[in-house]
Design a protein around this motif. Structure first.
Motif, PDB file in Angstrom:
ATOM      1  N   GLU A  53       0.809  -1.222   0.000  1.00  0.00           N
ATOM      2  CA  GLU A  53       0.000   0.000   0.000  1.00  0.00           C
ATOM      3  C   GLU A  53       0.839   1.268   0.000  1.00  0.00           C
ATOM      4  N   ALA A  55       2.979   4.095  -1.093  1.00  0.00           N
ATOM      5  CA  ALA A  55       3.349   4.731  -2.354  1.00  0.00           C
ATOM      6  C   ALA A  55       3.718   6.176  -2.084  1.00  0.00           C
ATOM      7  N   SER A  56       4.390   6.774  -3.021  1.00  0.00           N
ATOM      8  CA  SER A  56       4.725   8.187  -2.879  1.00  0.00           C
ATOM      9  C   SER A  56       3.516   9.020  -3.254  1.00  0.00           C
ATOM     10  N   PRO A  57       3.076   9.913  -2.373  1.00  0.00           N
ATOM     11  CA  PRO A  57       1.897  10.732  -2.670  1.00  0.00           C
ATOM     12  C   PRO A  57       2.244  12.034  -3.391  1.00  0.00           C
ATOM     13  N   ALA A  60      -0.596  12.828  -5.642  1.00  0.00           N
ATOM     14  CA  ALA A  60      -1.890  12.818  -4.980  1.00  0.00           C
ATOM     15  C   ALA A  60      -1.909  13.764  -3.783  1.00  0.00           C
ATOM     16  N   VAL A  62      -1.877  13.689  -0.699  1.00  0.00           N
ATOM     17  CA  VAL A  62      -2.123  12.937   0.531  1.00  0.00           C
ATOM     18  C   VAL A  62      -2.560  11.530   0.160  1.00  0.00           C
ATOM     19  N   TYR A  63      -1.985  10.566   0.848  1.00  0.00           N
ATOM     20  CA  TYR A  63      -2.346   9.180   0.606  1.00  0.00           C
ATOM     21  C   TYR A  63      -2.717   8.536   1.939  1.00  0.00           C
ATOM     22  N   TYR A  65      -3.433   5.389   4.462  1.00  0.00           N
ATOM     23  CA  TYR A  65      -3.059   3.991   4.656  1.00  0.00           C
ATOM     24  C   TYR A  65      -3.894   3.416   5.789  1.00  0.00           C
ATOM     25  N   TYR A  72      -2.026   8.933   7.530  1.00  0.00           N
ATOM     26  CA  TYR A  72      -2.128   9.798   6.357  1.00  0.00           C
ATOM     27  C   TYR A  72      -0.736  10.310   6.023  1.00  0.00           C
ATOM     28  N   HIS A  73      -0.293  10.022   4.805  1.00  0.00           N
ATOM     29  CA  HIS A  73       1.051  10.384   4.345  1.00  0.00           C
ATOM     30  C   HIS A  73       0.900  11.491   3.306  1.00  0.00           C
TER      31      HIS A  73
END
Length: 149
Positions: A53, A55-57, A60, A62-63, A65, A72-73
């Motif tokens: 799951e 990934a570099s955001p 996006a 914000v990604y 998880y 939130y990354h």
């Protein structure tokens, strides 16, 4: 503190991720190649986010998880200012029941709440990194003390 290798940076992230609680905010600062990604992948692993799951955001912004806690990354590299970040809905995540991990916090310092942990990464050799951590607020001080006893 020093991390002699990318693997050691990752292990420090795993330890931090295992300590995160909902509401924690961690801001990362460092140039390209400073080791932020190794630390982030470790934090996600420590928070029990499946490796597939993560990934570099960058595109996006914000990604989210799903792990032991919601994580939130965010990557603010392409964000110009607080207004642009506001339009992404980022500020709705802070205090929403998950932990927030932000790369490039120095690009939009106003993204951080009053209480947070800031980690600055600097290369000191080809694979070695220096990590400087600063805590703002009681919970972040406790997190820092538990992470780096």
């Amino acid at each position: 503190m020093q991390a002699a290798s990318p693997e050691e940076t990752h292990r420090l992230g795993v330890r931090l991720g295992g300590l995160l609680q909902p509401g924690d905010f961690v801001g990362l600062i460092g140039d390209l190649g400073a080791g932020k990604t190794h630390l982030v992948r470790g934090v996600a692993e420590g928070a029990q986010v499946p490796h597939s799951e993560v990934a570099s955001p960058t595109f996006a912004i914000v990604y989210p998880y799903s792990g032991r806690i919601p994580l939130y990354h965010a990557d603010l590299y392409r964000i110009a200012d607080e207004d642009e970040l506001y339009a992404t809905g980022f500020f709705d995540l802070v205090g929403s029941g998950g932990a927030v991990l932000v790369e490039w916090l120095d690009r939009v310092p106003g993204a951080a709440p009053r209480e947070y942990l800031r980690i600055t990464l600097r290369p000191t050799a080809e694979d070695a990194r220096e990590l400087q951590a600063e805590a703002f607020g009681a919970r972040s001080e406790a997190l820092l003390a538990a992470w780096l006893p």
